[in-house]
Design a protein around this motif. Structure first.
Motif, PDB file in Angstrom:
ATOM      1  N   PRO A   1     -56.059  24.447 -27.052  1.00  0.00           N
ATOM      2  CA  PRO A   1     -56.704  25.286 -28.060  1.00  0.00           C
ATOM      3  C   PRO A   1     -56.155  26.703 -27.997  1.00  0.00           C
ATOM      4  CG  PRO A   1     -58.186  24.913 -26.207  1.00  0.00           C
ATOM      5  CD  PRO A   1     -56.962  24.080 -25.961  1.00  0.00           C
ATOM      6  N   GLY A   2     -55.963  27.284 -29.170  1.00  0.00           N
ATOM      7  CA  GLY A   2     -55.503  28.667 -29.265  1.00  0.00           C
ATOM      8  C   GLY A   2     -56.172  29.350 -30.436  1.00  0.00           C
ATOM      9  N   GLY A   3     -57.462  29.584 -30.338  1.00  0.00           N
ATOM     10  CA  GLY A   3     -58.199  30.193 -31.445  1.00  0.00           C
ATOM     11  C   GLY A   3     -58.197  29.272 -32.643  1.00  0.00           C
ATOM     12  N   ASP A   4     -57.679  29.762 -33.785  1.00  0.00           N
ATOM     13  CA  ASP A   4     -57.642  28.938 -34.988  1.00  0.00           C
ATOM     14  C   ASP A   4     -56.364  28.100 -35.092  1.00  0.00           C
ATOM     15  OD1 ASP A   4     -55.871  30.987 -35.565  1.00  0.00           O
ATOM     16  OD2 ASP A   4     -56.847  31.608 -37.413  1.00  0.00           O
ATOM     17  N   HIS A   5     -55.611  28.032 -33.998  1.00  0.00           N
ATOM     18  CA  HIS A   5     -54.389  27.230 -33.917  1.00  0.00           C
ATOM     19  C   HIS A   5     -54.476  26.249 -32.746  1.00  0.00           C
ATOM     20  CE1 HIS A   5     -52.782  30.142 -36.678  1.00  0.00           C
ATOM     21  NE2 HIS A   5     -51.578  29.579 -36.647  1.00  0.00           N
ATOM     22  N   THR A   6     -53.598  25.263 -32.784  1.00  0.00           N
ATOM     23  CA  THR A   6     -53.367  24.382 -31.636  1.00  0.00           C
ATOM     24  C   THR A   6     -51.972  24.672 -31.118  1.00  0.00           C
ATOM     25  OG1 THR A   6     -54.827  22.654 -32.473  1.00  0.00           O
ATOM     26  CG2 THR A   6     -53.165  21.984 -30.857  1.00  0.00           C
ATOM     27  N   ILE A   7     -51.855  24.823 -29.817  1.00  0.00           N
ATOM     28  CA  ILE A   7     -50.569  25.041 -29.161  1.00  0.00           C
ATOM     29  C   ILE A   7     -50.095  23.686 -28.660  1.00  0.00           C
ATOM     30  CG2 ILE A   7     -49.346  26.230 -27.303  1.00  0.00           C
ATOM     31  CD1 ILE A   7     -51.884  28.197 -27.346  1.00  0.00           C
ATOM     32  N   PHE A   8     -49.026  23.187 -29.272  1.00  0.00           N
ATOM     33  CA  PHE A   8     -48.454  21.926 -28.821  1.00  0.00           C
ATOM     34  C   PHE A   8     -47.313  22.224 -27.869  1.00  0.00           C
ATOM     35  CE2 PHE A   8     -50.318  20.549 -32.878  1.00  0.00           C
ATOM     36  CZ  PHE A   8     -51.001  19.423 -32.470  1.00  0.00           C
ATOM     37  N   VAL A   9     -47.414  21.724 -26.647  1.00  0.00           N
ATOM     38  CA  VAL A   9     -46.321  21.800 -25.686  1.00  0.00           C
ATOM     39  C   VAL A   9     -45.556  20.495 -25.823  1.00  0.00           C
ATOM     40  CG1 VAL A   9     -45.688  21.932 -23.251  1.00  0.00           C
ATOM     41  CG2 VAL A   9     -47.625  23.273 -24.118  1.00  0.00           C
ATOM     42  N   GLY A  10     -44.247  20.622 -26.031  1.00  0.00           N
ATOM     43  CA  GLY A  10     -43.430  19.437 -26.235  1.00  0.00           C
ATOM     44  C   GLY A  10     -42.411  19.239 -25.136  1.00  0.00           C
ATOM     45  N   ASP A  11     -42.322  18.012 -24.644  1.00  0.00           N
ATOM     46  CA  ASP A  11     -41.247  17.629 -23.720  1.00  0.00           C
ATOM     47  C   ASP A  11     -40.025  17.295 -24.560  1.00  0.00           C
ATOM     48  OD1 ASP A  11     -42.857  17.898 -21.456  1.00  0.00           O
ATOM     49  OD2 ASP A  11     -43.501  15.805 -21.512  1.00  0.00           O
ATOM     50  N   VAL A  12     -38.927  17.976 -24.314  1.00  0.00           N
ATOM     51  CA  VAL A  12     -37.721  17.824 -25.118  1.00  0.00           C
ATOM     52  C   VAL A  12     -37.084  16.456 -24.867  1.00  0.00           C
ATOM     53  CG1 VAL A  12     -35.411  18.749 -25.545  1.00  0.00           C
ATOM     54  CG2 VAL A  12     -37.341  20.313 -25.156  1.00  0.00           C
ATOM     55  N   ARG A  13     -36.801  15.747 -25.951  1.00  0.00           N
ATOM     56  CA  ARG A  13     -36.163  14.427 -25.886  1.00  0.00           C
ATOM     57  C   ARG A  13     -34.742  14.437 -26.434  1.00  0.00           C
ATOM     58  NH1 ARG A  13     -38.939  13.531 -22.097  1.00  0.00           N
ATOM     59  NH2 ARG A  13     -41.081  12.861 -22.349  1.00  0.00           N
ATOM     60  N   HIS A  14     -34.474  15.365 -27.340  1.00  0.00           N
ATOM     61  CA  HIS A  14     -33.138  15.468 -27.950  1.00  0.00           C
ATOM     62  C   HIS A  14     -32.970  16.888 -28.469  1.00  0.00           C
ATOM     63  CE1 HIS A  14     -29.624  14.461 -30.399  1.00  0.00           C
ATOM     64  NE2 HIS A  14     -30.189  15.162 -31.355  1.00  0.00           N
ATOM     65  N   PHE A  15     -31.761  17.415 -28.382  1.00  0.00           N
ATOM     66  CA  PHE A  15     -31.474  18.723 -28.973  1.00  0.00           C
ATOM     67  C   PHE A  15     -30.007  18.807 -29.333  1.00  0.00           C
ATOM     68  CE2 PHE A  15     -31.155  19.127 -24.403  1.00  0.00           C
ATOM     69  CZ  PHE A  15     -29.978  19.825 -24.209  1.00  0.00           C
ATOM     70  N   GLU A  16     -29.739  19.616 -30.359  1.00  0.00           N
ATOM     71  CA  GLU A  16     -28.359  19.851 -30.784  1.00  0.00           C
ATOM     72  C   GLU A  16     -28.326  21.141 -31.602  1.00  0.00           C
ATOM     73  OE1 GLU A  16     -27.630  17.245 -34.674  1.00  0.00           O
ATOM     74  OE2 GLU A  16     -28.358  16.031 -32.985  1.00  0.00           O
ATOM     75  N   HIS A  17     -27.128  21.722 -31.731  1.00  0.00           N
ATOM     76  CA  HIS A  17     -26.987  22.938 -32.522  1.00  0.00           C
ATOM     77  C   HIS A  17     -25.561  23.085 -33.032  1.00  0.00           C
ATOM     78  CE1 HIS A  17     -25.451  24.359 -28.650  1.00  0.00           C
ATOM     79  NE2 HIS A  17     -24.817  25.287 -29.338  1.00  0.00           N
ATOM     80  N   ARG A  18     -25.406  23.930 -34.038  1.00  0.00           N
ATOM     81  CA  ARG A  18     -24.089  24.309 -34.564  1.00  0.00           C
ATOM     82  C   ARG A  18     -23.784  25.693 -33.999  1.00  0.00           C
ATOM     83  NH1 ARG A  18     -24.394  24.240 -40.643  1.00  0.00           N
ATOM     84  NH2 ARG A  18     -26.629  23.918 -40.516  1.00  0.00           N
ATOM     85  N   ALA A  19     -22.762  25.786 -33.184  1.00  0.00           N
ATOM     86  CA  ALA A  19     -22.485  27.001 -32.408  1.00  0.00           C
ATOM     87  C   ALA A  19     -22.235  28.242 -33.253  1.00  0.00           C
ATOM     88  CB  ALA A  19     -21.306  26.763 -31.472  1.00  0.00           C
ATOM     89  N   GLN A  20     -21.575  28.155 -34.366  1.00  0.00           N
ATOM     90  CA  GLN A  20     -21.206  29.342 -35.132  1.00  0.00           C
ATOM     91  C   GLN A  20     -22.205  29.700 -36.234  1.00  0.00           C
ATOM     92  OE1 GLN A  20     -18.719  31.199 -33.940  1.00  0.00           O
ATOM     93  NE2 GLN A  20     -18.596  29.606 -32.374  1.00  0.00           N
ATOM     94  N   ALA A  21     -23.261  28.940 -36.369  1.00  0.00           N
ATOM     95  CA  ALA A  21     -24.232  29.181 -37.434  1.00  0.00           C
ATOM     96  C   ALA A  21     -25.094  30.400 -37.126  1.00  0.00           C
ATOM     97  CB  ALA A  21     -25.102  27.947 -37.609  1.00  0.00           C
ATOM     98  N   ARG A  22     -25.558  31.049 -38.184  1.00  0.00           N
ATOM     99  CA  ARG A  22     -26.389  32.248 -38.044  1.00  0.00           C
ATOM    100  C   ARG A  22     -27.791  31.945 -38.566  1.00  0.00           C
ATOM    101  NH1 ARG A  22     -23.685  37.132 -37.636  1.00  0.00           N
ATOM    102  NH2 ARG A  22     -24.920  38.073 -39.289  1.00  0.00           N
ATOM    103  N   PRO A  23     -28.832  32.514 -37.933  1.00  0.00           N
ATOM    104  CA  PRO A  23     -30.205  32.149 -38.259  1.00  0.00           C
ATOM    105  C   PRO A  23     -30.776  32.884 -39.481  1.00  0.00           C
ATOM    106  CG  PRO A  23     -30.217  33.801 -36.556  1.00  0.00           C
ATOM    107  CD  PRO A  23     -28.762  33.450 -36.806  1.00  0.00           C
ATOM    108  N   LEU A  24     -31.764  32.241 -40.091  1.00  0.00           N
ATOM    109  CA  LEU A  24     -32.625  32.889 -41.061  1.00  0.00           C
ATOM    110  C   LEU A  24     -33.723  33.587 -40.268  1.00  0.00           C
ATOM    111  CD1 LEU A  24     -33.410  33.267 -44.080  1.00  0.00           C
ATOM    112  CD2 LEU A  24     -34.812  31.195 -43.841  1.00  0.00           C
ATOM    113  N   LEU A  25     -34.055  34.808 -40.644  1.00  0.00           N
ATOM    114  CA  LEU A  25     -35.076  35.576 -39.934  1.00  0.00           C
ATOM    115  C   LEU A  25     -36.270  35.841 -40.841  1.00  0.00           C
ATOM    116  CD1 LEU A  25     -32.825  38.256 -38.200  1.00  0.00           C
ATOM    117  CD2 LEU A  25     -33.687  36.104 -37.250  1.00  0.00           C
ATOM    118  N   TYR A  26     -37.429  36.068 -40.207  1.00  0.00           N
ATOM    119  CA  TYR A  26     -38.634  36.450 -40.919  1.00  0.00           C
ATOM    120  C   TYR A  26     -39.098  37.779 -40.345  1.00  0.00           C
ATOM    121  CZ  TYR A  26     -43.163  35.999 -43.186  1.00  0.00           C
ATOM    122  OH  TYR A  26     -44.271  36.203 -43.968  1.00  0.00           O
ATOM    123  N   PHE A  27     -39.319  38.758 -41.230  1.00  0.00           N
ATOM    124  CA  PHE A  27     -39.717  40.087 -40.787  1.00  0.00           C
ATOM    125  C   PHE A  27     -40.546  40.756 -41.889  1.00  0.00           C
ATOM    126  CE2 PHE A  27     -38.983  44.706 -40.666  1.00  0.00           C
ATOM    127  CZ  PHE A  27     -39.457  44.990 -39.397  1.00  0.00           C
TER     128      PHE A  27
END
Length: 164
Positions: free
Chosen positions: A125-151
């Motif tokens: 429980p996290g107030g009006d949210h639920t905090i899900f802790v996840g055990d990582v099963r798979h991951f991948e990424h594109r090395a040269q890609a740039r992120p979208l940001l929120y501000f």
């Protein structure tokens, strides 16, 4: 009540000054894929590999993650603002026209610059949210890609001068 609302608005504006990456959290029900735009995502542990996502208790995605027990974090790149908007809008089928793979039991967005698939290990429980802790099963990424940001309530990208 008004004071609480005013505090919530002010706190949200303050936290909006923390630039974050933009992700789409995906899972599925027995009959359909489910997803939503989120910025409350964080790496948690390297041993074991874990991350966390925070999902509003009122959202259907929260129920779907709790029932399915697996979710994916799809990190969006600077050219994916349309996906961020689609997955945050009240549309009947957020996945219409979106390329996905389901090799890991949940929908993974092909246009994501990074993807992490997790099994839920804890739901806290996290107030009006639920905090899900996840055990990582798979991951991948594109090395040269740039992120979208929120501000400050809007989307943006890193400037070329930032060197990142």
């Amino acid at each position: 009540m008004t004071e609480t609302l005013d505090m919530s608005v002010a706190f949200r504006a303050t936290m909006g000054r923390l630039a974050t990456g933009v992700s789409v959290i995906t899972t599925r029900t027995a009959s359909a894929p489910v997803g939503m735009t989120a910025s409350a995502v964080s790496a948690l542990s390297l041993d074991p590999l874990q991350l966390l996502v925070c999902i509003g208790n009122h959202l259907f995605t929260r129920t779907a993650i709790a029932e399915h027990g697996r979710f994916a974090v799809n990190v969006l790149g600077e050219d994916c603002e349309h996906l961020a908007r689609t997955f945050s809008a009240p549309v009947p089928d957020r996945f219409a026209g979106v390329a996905v793979d389901e090799d890991h039991g949940v929908p993974v967005l092909r246009d994501a610059i990074a993807t992490v698939v997790c099994d839920v290990s804890q739901a806290l429980p996290g107030g009006d949210h639920t905090i899900f802790v996840g055990d990582v099963r798979h991951f991948e990424h594109r090395a040269q890609a740039r992120p979208l940001l929120y501000f400050a309530g809007g989307f943006g990208v890193l400037s070329p001068q930032s060197g990142l």
